[in-house]
Design an enzyme around this catalytic site. Structure first.
Site, PDB file in Angstrom:
ATOM      1  N   GLU A  90       0.798  -1.226   0.000  1.00  0.00           N
ATOM      2  CA  GLU A  90       0.000   0.000   0.000  1.00  0.00           C
ATOM      3  C   GLU A  90       0.831   1.277   0.000  1.00  0.00           C
ATOM      4  O   GLU A  90       1.932   1.303   0.534  1.00  0.00           O
ATOM      5  CB  GLU A  90      -0.858   0.047   1.273  1.00  0.00           C
ATOM      6  CG  GLU A  90      -1.795  -1.110   1.386  1.00  0.00           C
ATOM      7  CD  GLU A  90      -2.516  -1.124   2.734  1.00  0.00           C
ATOM      8  OE1 GLU A  90      -3.255  -2.079   2.965  1.00  0.00           O
ATOM      9  OE2 GLU A  90      -2.326  -0.188   3.535  1.00  0.00           O
ATOM     10  N   CYS A 347      -1.988   1.172   8.510  1.00  0.00           N
ATOM     11  CA  CYS A 347      -1.228   0.391   7.548  1.00  0.00           C
ATOM     12  C   CYS A 347      -1.696  -1.055   7.512  1.00  0.00           C
ATOM     13  O   CYS A 347      -2.013  -1.651   8.512  1.00  0.00           O
ATOM     14  CB  CYS A 347       0.271   0.498   7.835  1.00  0.00           C
ATOM     15  SG  CYS A 347       0.856  -0.424   9.237  1.00  0.00           S
TER      16      CYS A 347
HETATM   17  N1  SAH Z   1       7.593  -0.124  10.593  1.00  0.00           N
HETATM   18  C1  SAH Z   1       7.715   1.256  10.805  1.00  0.00           C
HETATM   19  C2  SAH Z   1       6.957   2.077   9.813  1.00  0.00           C
HETATM   20  C3  SAH Z   1       5.641   1.532   9.366  1.00  0.00           C
HETATM   21  S1  SAH Z   1       4.377   1.367  10.582  1.00  0.00           S
HETATM   22  C4  SAH Z   1       7.273   1.614  12.216  1.00  0.00           C
HETATM   23  O1  SAH Z   1       6.730   0.759  12.903  1.00  0.00           O
HETATM   24  O2  SAH Z   1       7.513   2.750  12.604  1.00  0.00           O
HETATM   25  C5  SAH Z   1       3.759   2.994  10.552  1.00  0.00           C
HETATM   26  C6  SAH Z   1       2.954   3.418  11.746  1.00  0.00           C
HETATM   27  O3  SAH Z   1       1.649   2.794  11.717  1.00  0.00           O
HETATM   28  C7  SAH Z   1       3.592   3.059  13.075  1.00  0.00           C
HETATM   29  O4  SAH Z   1       3.835   4.219  13.846  1.00  0.00           O
HETATM   30  C8  SAH Z   1       2.570   2.164  13.688  1.00  0.00           C
HETATM   31  O5  SAH Z   1       2.552   2.343  15.042  1.00  0.00           O
HETATM   32  C9  SAH Z   1       1.271   2.576  13.039  1.00  0.00           C
HETATM   33  N2  SAH Z   1       0.216   1.564  13.175  1.00  0.00           N
HETATM   34  C10 SAH Z   1       0.308   0.237  12.986  1.00  0.00           C
HETATM   35  N3  SAH Z   1      -0.861  -0.370  13.279  1.00  0.00           N
HETATM   36  C11 SAH Z   1      -1.724   0.596  13.660  1.00  0.00           C
HETATM   37  C12 SAH Z   1      -3.095   0.611  14.084  1.00  0.00           C
HETATM   38  N4  SAH Z   1      -3.801  -0.502  14.165  1.00  0.00           N
HETATM   39  N5  SAH Z   1      -3.646   1.793  14.429  1.00  0.00           N
HETATM   40  C13 SAH Z   1      -2.930   2.937  14.336  1.00  0.00           C
HETATM   41  N6  SAH Z   1      -1.645   2.995  13.934  1.00  0.00           N
HETATM   42  C14 SAH Z   1      -1.043   1.837  13.605  1.00  0.00           C
HETATM   43 FE1  SF4 Z   2       6.259  -3.704  11.139  1.00  0.00          FE
HETATM   44 FE2  SF4 Z   2       5.585  -3.049  13.625  1.00  0.00          FE
HETATM   45 FE3  SF4 Z   2       5.835  -1.120  11.769  1.00  0.00          FE
HETATM   46 FE4  SF4 Z   2       3.788  -2.884  11.676  1.00  0.00          FE
HETATM   47  S1  SF4 Z   2       4.188  -1.318  13.241  1.00  0.00           S
HETATM   48  S2  SF4 Z   2       5.047  -2.229   9.971  1.00  0.00           S
HETATM   49  S3  SF4 Z   2       4.800  -4.787  12.413  1.00  0.00           S
HETATM   50  S4  SF4 Z   2       7.458  -2.479  12.571  1.00  0.00           S
END
Ligand code: SAH
Ligand code: SF4
Length: 360
Positions: A90, A347
Site C-alpha cells: 500500500e 497500515c
Molecule cells: N515499521 C515502521 C513504519 C511503518 S508502521 C514503524 O513501525 O515505525 C507505521 C505506523 O503505523 C507506526 O507508527 C505504527 O505504530 C502505526 N500503526 C500500525 N498499526 C496501527 C493501528 N492498528 N492503528 C494505528 N496505527 C497503527
Molecule cells: Fe512492522 Fe511493527 Fe511497523 Fe507494523 S508497526 S510495519 S509490524 S514495525
C-alpha cells in the site's frame, strides 16, 4: 517468478548514465520517468527505438500497477499496488493542508500533500497491534519499487513534477530492515534531475532497530527520523513490539542522541495510544522523563481497531489529557487524527480488506 526484473527507477542518474550512453539520453529518460511519469517505453517519444528495445529486455519502466483505491472525505487516498510478481502493498496520498484562496478566488497557496510509502511486503517485526504483521513477511521492496510509489501517486493525482511534497516511510514494513534499498530510494528521490525531494522532506519511521538507526545516521542522507516508541517501559514495549527485547528503549534513546539532525528540527516520537494499556498520566510522566535532553516532538496516534484485535481505541478525553500533560511539561505534542478513518486508514488495512474480498 524467481528473478524479478529491475526497473529504470532503481538507479540514480549517475548509475543510469553508466547503462545508457550517451549520458544526455540518460537525462532524457530521467525526465520521462520523473517529470512526465512515463509508465512504458512507448511514451518516451524522443528516445531512439533501438535503445528502447534494448532497455526493455532488461528493465521495466514503472514496476507498479494500481489495483484498488479508496478515497476518503478528507482527501486521503489509499492505494493498493501490485508488484510484478503479483504481490501487493500500500501507499497513501495524504492531503495535509487545503489550498488557500484570496478574496478574488485566486489560489494563493497550493494544497500540501504527503505520500506514505511502503518498504516491504509484510514485516518481520511482528508488532502485536499491527495488521501488516499478521500476514508475516514476504519480501523487501527494491529501491525502484519504493520510488515508483511516489511516481505512481503523483501521476494519478496529476501532481506536477515541480510541486513539492513530503515522503514518510510509514507504510507497510520496517524501513531499516531494508536499509540498502531504502538508502538508494532516498538518493533517487533527491536527484535534481528527478523528483528533487530533499532529505528534509523525507521521514523514516522505525520501530527502533537501534543499530540500524546508527547506520542510517552514518550514511548522512539528511533525512528525518520518527521513532515508533509506543511505550515507556520495556515490559509493555516488548509485549507490543517483540524485538524490543533485542533493542530496548534505552538503546533507542541513545541511538537517537547520536543521530545527526538538522539543528532546527526535532526527532518525532510516535506514541500509539491503546485504551487501558498506555493512556494513563503515569505513562505521560515517564515519557517526559525519557525524552529529557532530546529535541523531541511527540505524535499521539489513536489505535485504529480491526476485526480480531483485543486492543481498544482510546477515549479522546484521555488523549487530550495525555497531550496536555506533555505540553505543560515543555514537550511539543500533537494528536494525529487518523486521516482517512472512513477508509481503513492504518497500515495494512486496505490490503487485508481487498484480499479478503477477493478470496471470499
Ligand atoms: N515499521 C515502521 C513504519 C511503518 S508502521 C514503524 O513501525 O515505525 C507505521 C505506523 O503505523 C507506526 O507508527 C505504527 O505504530 C502505526 N500503526 C500500525 N498499526 C496501527 C493501528 N492498528 N492503528 C494505528 N496505527 C497503527
Ligand atoms: Fe512492522 Fe511493527 Fe511497523 Fe507494523 S508497526 S510495519 S509490524 S514495525
Amino acid at each position: 517468478m524467481n528473478q524479478l526484473k529491475p526497473s529504470l527507477m532503481d538507479f540514480t542518474l549517475k548509475e543510469l548514465q553508466e547503462i545508457v550512453k550517451p549520458s544526455f539520453r540518460a537525462k532524457q529518460i530521467y525526465g520521462w520517468l520523473y517529470h512526465q511519469y512515463a509508465s512504458n517505453y512507448e511514451e518516451m517519444k524522443n528516445i531512439p527505438k533501438a535503445m528502447k528495445e534494448k532497455l526493455e529486455k532488461e528493465y521495466l519502466v514503472n514496476p507498479l500497477k494500481i489495483v484498488n483505491k479508496e478515497e476518503s472525505s478528507d482527501g486521503t487516498i489509499k492505494y493498493l499496488l501490485e508488484l510484478q510478481d503479483g504481490k501487493t502493498m500500500e501507499a497513501v496520498w495524504l492531503k495535509m493542508k487545503e489550498e488557500q484562496r484570496g478574496d478574488d478566488g485566486e489560489i494563493t497557496q497550493e494544497a500540501k500533500y504527503t505520500i506514505c510509502v511502503s518498504t516491504q511486503v509484510g514485516c518481520k517485526v511482528g508488532c502485536t497491534f499491527c495488521l501488516t504483521a499478521k500476514g508475516g513477511f514476504t519480501r523487501d521492496l527494491s529501491a525502484g519499487e519504493i520510488v515508483a510509489q511516489v511516481v505512481t501517486l503523483k501521476r494519478d493525482n496529476s501532481h506536477k513534477h515541480n510541486r513539492k511534497l513530503n515522503i514518510v516511510y510509514m507504510g507497510m514494513g520496517e524501513p531499516l530492515d531494508n536499509l540498502t534499498n531504502l538508502a538508494k530510494a532516498i538518493e533517487v528521490f533527491k536527484e535534481d534531475d528527478g523528483l528533487c525531494i530533499g532529505g528534509k522532506r523525507q521521514t523514516v519511521s522505525t520501530s527502533g532497530l537501534s543499530t540500524k538507526i546508527d547506520k542510517l545516521g552514518e550514511m548522512d542522507l539528511g533525512v528525518h527520523i520518527a521513532i515508533s516508541l509506543h511505550a515507556v517501559d520495556d515490559k509493555l514495549r516488548s509485549e507490543l513490539i517483540p524485538m524490543n527485547k533485542a533493542h530496548n528503549i534505552n538503546s533507542i534513546i541513545e541511538a537517537v542522541k547520536r543521530f545527526p539532525i538538522d539543528t532546527r528540527k526535532r526527532v518525532m516520537f510516535e506514541y500509539l495510544v491503546i485504551k487501558e494499556k498506555n493512556d494513563d498520566l503515569g505513562s505521560a510522566k515517564k515519557l517526559v522523563k525519557l525524552l529529557t535532553g532530546i529535541k523531541a516532538k511527540v505524535n499521539l496516534i489513536f489505535f485504529n481497531p480491526y476485526p480480531g484485535t483485543d486492543y481498544k481505541r482510546p477515549e479522546r478525553k484521555d488523549m487530550v489529557a495525555f497531550q496536555e500533560y506533555l505540553v505543560n511539561h515543555g514537550l511539543l505534542c500533537t494528536i494525529r487524527d487518523s486521516k482517512g478513518i472512513d477508509i481503513s486508514a492504518a497500515c495494512g488495512q486496505l490490503k487485508e480488506k481487498t484480499e479478503g474480498e477477493l478470496n471470499g
